[in-house]
Write a protein that holds these residues in place. Structure first.
Motif, mmCIF file in Angstrom:
data_model
loop_
_atom_site.group_PDB
_atom_site.id
_atom_site.type_symbol
_atom_site.label_atom_id
_atom_site.label_comp_id
_atom_site.label_asym_id
_atom_site.label_seq_id
_atom_site.Cartn_x
_atom_site.Cartn_y
_atom_site.Cartn_z
ATOM 1 N N LEU A 8 0.833 -1.190 0.000
ATOM 2 C CA LEU A 8 0.000 0.000 0.000
ATOM 3 C C LEU A 8 0.868 1.240 0.000
ATOM 4 N N LYS A 9 0.722 2.057 -1.015
ATOM 5 C CA LYS A 9 1.400 3.344 -1.044
ATOM 6 C C LYS A 9 0.528 4.303 -0.247
ATOM 7 N N THR A 10 0.972 4.649 0.959
ATOM 8 C CA THR A 10 0.105 5.328 1.916
ATOM 9 C C THR A 10 0.172 6.842 1.836
ATOM 10 N N GLN A 11 1.082 7.371 1.063
ATOM 11 C CA GLN A 11 1.232 8.819 1.004
ATOM 12 C C GLN A 11 1.040 9.326 -0.419
ATOM 13 N N VAL A 12 0.532 10.533 -0.503
ATOM 14 C CA VAL A 12 0.428 11.193 -1.809
ATOM 15 C C VAL A 12 1.833 11.480 -2.332
ATOM 16 N N GLU A 13 2.057 11.202 -3.621
ATOM 17 C CA GLU A 13 3.325 11.534 -4.269
ATOM 18 C C GLU A 13 3.142 12.781 -5.118
ATOM 19 N N LEU A 14 4.102 13.679 -5.068
ATOM 20 C CA LEU A 14 4.154 14.834 -5.958
ATOM 21 C C LEU A 14 5.406 14.682 -6.815
ATOM 22 N N VAL A 15 5.201 14.418 -8.098
ATOM 23 C CA VAL A 15 6.308 14.116 -9.001
ATOM 24 C C VAL A 15 6.505 15.267 -9.978
ATOM 25 N N GLU A 16 7.710 15.814 -10.023
ATOM 26 C CA GLU A 16 8.019 16.878 -10.988
ATOM 27 C C GLU A 16 8.496 16.247 -12.287
ATOM 28 N N GLU A 50 -8.519 12.248 -8.733
ATOM 29 C CA GLU A 50 -7.540 11.904 -7.697
ATOM 30 C C GLU A 50 -6.120 12.170 -8.179
ATOM 31 N N VAL A 51 -5.917 12.059 -9.477
ATOM 32 C CA VAL A 51 -4.648 12.466 -10.086
ATOM 33 C C VAL A 51 -4.814 13.894 -10.585
ATOM 34 N N ARG A 52 -3.872 14.740 -10.242
ATOM 35 C CA ARG A 52 -3.943 16.133 -10.682
ATOM 36 C C ARG A 52 -2.597 16.568 -11.238
ATOM 37 N N VAL A 53 -2.655 17.529 -12.160
ATOM 38 C CA VAL A 53 -1.434 18.121 -12.701
ATOM 39 C C VAL A 53 -1.474 19.612 -12.402
ATOM 40 N N ASN A 54 -0.471 20.079 -11.675
ATOM 41 C CA ASN A 54 -0.424 21.478 -11.245
ATOM 42 C C ASN A 54 -1.704 21.875 -10.514
ATOM 43 N N LYS A 55 -2.181 20.936 -9.661
ATOM 44 C CA LYS A 55 -3.347 21.113 -8.797
ATOM 45 C C LYS A 55 -4.675 21.148 -9.557
ATOM 46 N N SER A 56 -4.658 20.818 -10.849
ATOM 47 C CA SER A 56 -5.881 20.869 -11.650
ATOM 48 C C SER A 56 -6.224 19.486 -12.203
ATOM 49 N N ARG A 57 -7.522 19.274 -12.418
ATOM 50 C CA ARG A 57 -7.959 18.061 -13.110
ATOM 51 C C ARG A 57 -7.509 18.122 -14.564
ATOM 52 N N VAL A 58 -7.122 16.987 -15.117
ATOM 53 C CA VAL A 58 -6.747 16.912 -16.531
ATOM 54 C C VAL A 58 -7.272 15.604 -17.098
ATOM 55 N N GLY A 67 8.500 20.475 -15.769
ATOM 56 C CA GLY A 67 8.118 21.339 -14.662
ATOM 57 C C GLY A 67 6.728 21.067 -14.112
ATOM 58 N N ASP A 68 5.898 20.305 -14.848
ATOM 59 C CA ASP A 68 4.580 19.935 -14.323
ATOM 60 C C ASP A 68 4.743 19.163 -13.008
ATOM 61 N N ILE A 69 3.823 19.394 -12.075
ATOM 62 C CA ILE A 69 3.793 18.640 -10.830
ATOM 63 C C ILE A 69 2.582 17.708 -10.865
ATOM 64 N N VAL A 70 2.845 16.416 -10.860
ATOM 65 C CA VAL A 70 1.784 15.414 -10.937
ATOM 66 C C VAL A 70 1.514 14.878 -9.536
ATOM 67 N N ARG A 71 0.256 14.989 -9.113
ATOM 68 C CA ARG A 71 -0.167 14.426 -7.824
ATOM 69 C C ARG A 71 -0.668 13.009 -8.056
ATOM 70 N N ILE A 72 -0.022 12.031 -7.391
ATOM 71 C CA ILE A 72 -0.419 10.633 -7.488
ATOM 72 C C ILE A 72 -0.950 10.207 -6.125
#
Length: 318
Positions: A8-16, A50-58, A67-72
């Motif tokens: 289980l990946k228990t934490q949100v990842e922010l990937v640049e 649940e996945v966002r790019v630069n804090k926005s839905r895509v 430079g995009d920040i992907v929220r996983i």
């Protein structure tokens, strides 16, 4: 499924996003990143936001930019993963493609016609094939990328520390790259610097086109003529920045697009060359000069022209 059969990946990842994944579709990036997760699950977390790019839905077809920040989000993943199937043809080509290797990195002479990483509609790319060839390698990651139809020098990290340091060099434009390109027509000048900002645009089909625009990102390429042919010009192209499709769009701006370029080239010219049996874009990453991430020494690696390109240049009717 038991706890032992899952992780289980228990934490949100922010990937640049770095140059290695610039212009890759979001779904393909996630499929690679979340090994073992069913594709249906990946598309569902994108649709639900649940996945966002630069804090926005895509959309899943969104193409990533440097430079995009992907929220996983946290997600349960099976430990037993289905291996990516990579063609024996590609694996065979990579056997003889290594130009340089040490404990920290590999430089490949990437063959044309293969993507650097797998995605929709393809079984696997260069990095997946290399991992299959080296099952005992603990770490193999792309440092940058080349277009599918471009051949030549491609850097791959064997250590995370090397990956970080070389990414930093690319971000600071401290990696010198030179390409060989065959342009359509006879280019009258001997040398020219193109300073033209580039803007990415997405067509309805999802295809990414790059064009010169005052609102785009700064881009600079130095073109130097090497040889004139009857209906073509061989040039060296030295990009000072690393924008998507930079050399291809800047060559088009000269009025002499790259021969074989299906996206920015001249269809009639490309058709003439196809009739002669030539079926690829003439763009080759000839040299890379960079500071070694461990020793600090300056290195220059060169990739010889593929046989098909050399044979074309040897054709007296060119």
């Amino acid at each position: 499924m038991s706890i032992e059969e899952q992780r289980l990946k228990t934490q949100v990842e922010l990937v640049e996003i770095t140059e290695a994944y610039d212009d890759q579709r979001l779904d393909n990036f996630l499929i690679t990143r979340l090994k073992g997760v069913p594709k249906s699950r990946i598309y569902r977390i994108v649709r639900k936001g649940e996945v966002r790019v630069n804090k926005s839905r895509v959309d899943a077809k969104y193409r990533l930019c440097i430079g995009d920040i992907v929220r996983i989000p946290p997600i349960r993943m099976a430990e037993v993963e289905q291996p990516t199937v990579v063609s024996h043809h590609l694996q065979h080509k990579l056997d003889a493609a290594i130009l340089y290797e040490d404990d920290g990195l590999i430089v490949l002479n990437k063959p044309a016609g293969f993507a650097v990483h797998g995605g929709s509609g393809m079984n696997g790319g260069i990095i997946e094939a290399l991992r299959q060839l080296r099952p005992d390698a603990h770490f193999l990651e792309l440092i940058h990328r080349l277009d599918k139809d471009t051949s030549g020098c491609l850097l791959i990290a064997k250590k995370r520390s090397a990956l970080r340091q070389l990414h930093e060099l690319f971000r600071e434009d401290r990696v010198q790259k030179t390409y060989l390109a065959l342009l359509a027509g006879r280019w009258a000048k001997t040398k020219q610097t193109v300073n033209a900002p580039l803007q990415k645009n997405i067509r309805q089909s999802g295809e990414r086109m790059v064009m010169i625009s005052a609102t785009g990102k700064e881009a600079e390429t130095v073109f130097t003529r090497i040889k004139l042919y009857q209906a073509a010009t061989l040039v060296e192209a030295a990009p000072k920045t690393g924008r998507t499709h930079q050399i291809r769009v800047h060559a088009k701006s000269l009025g002499h697009p790259i021969i074989g370029d299906e996206r920015y080239g001249i269809e009639d010219v490309n058709k003439q060359f196809r009739s002669k049996g030539y079926h690829r874009m003439f763009l080759h990453a000839a040299t890379l000069t960079f500071q070694h991430p461990v020793t600090g020494k300056s290195m220059t690696i060169s990739a010889p022209l593929p046989e098909q390109l050399q044979q074309l240049l040897n054709n007296e009717a060119l």
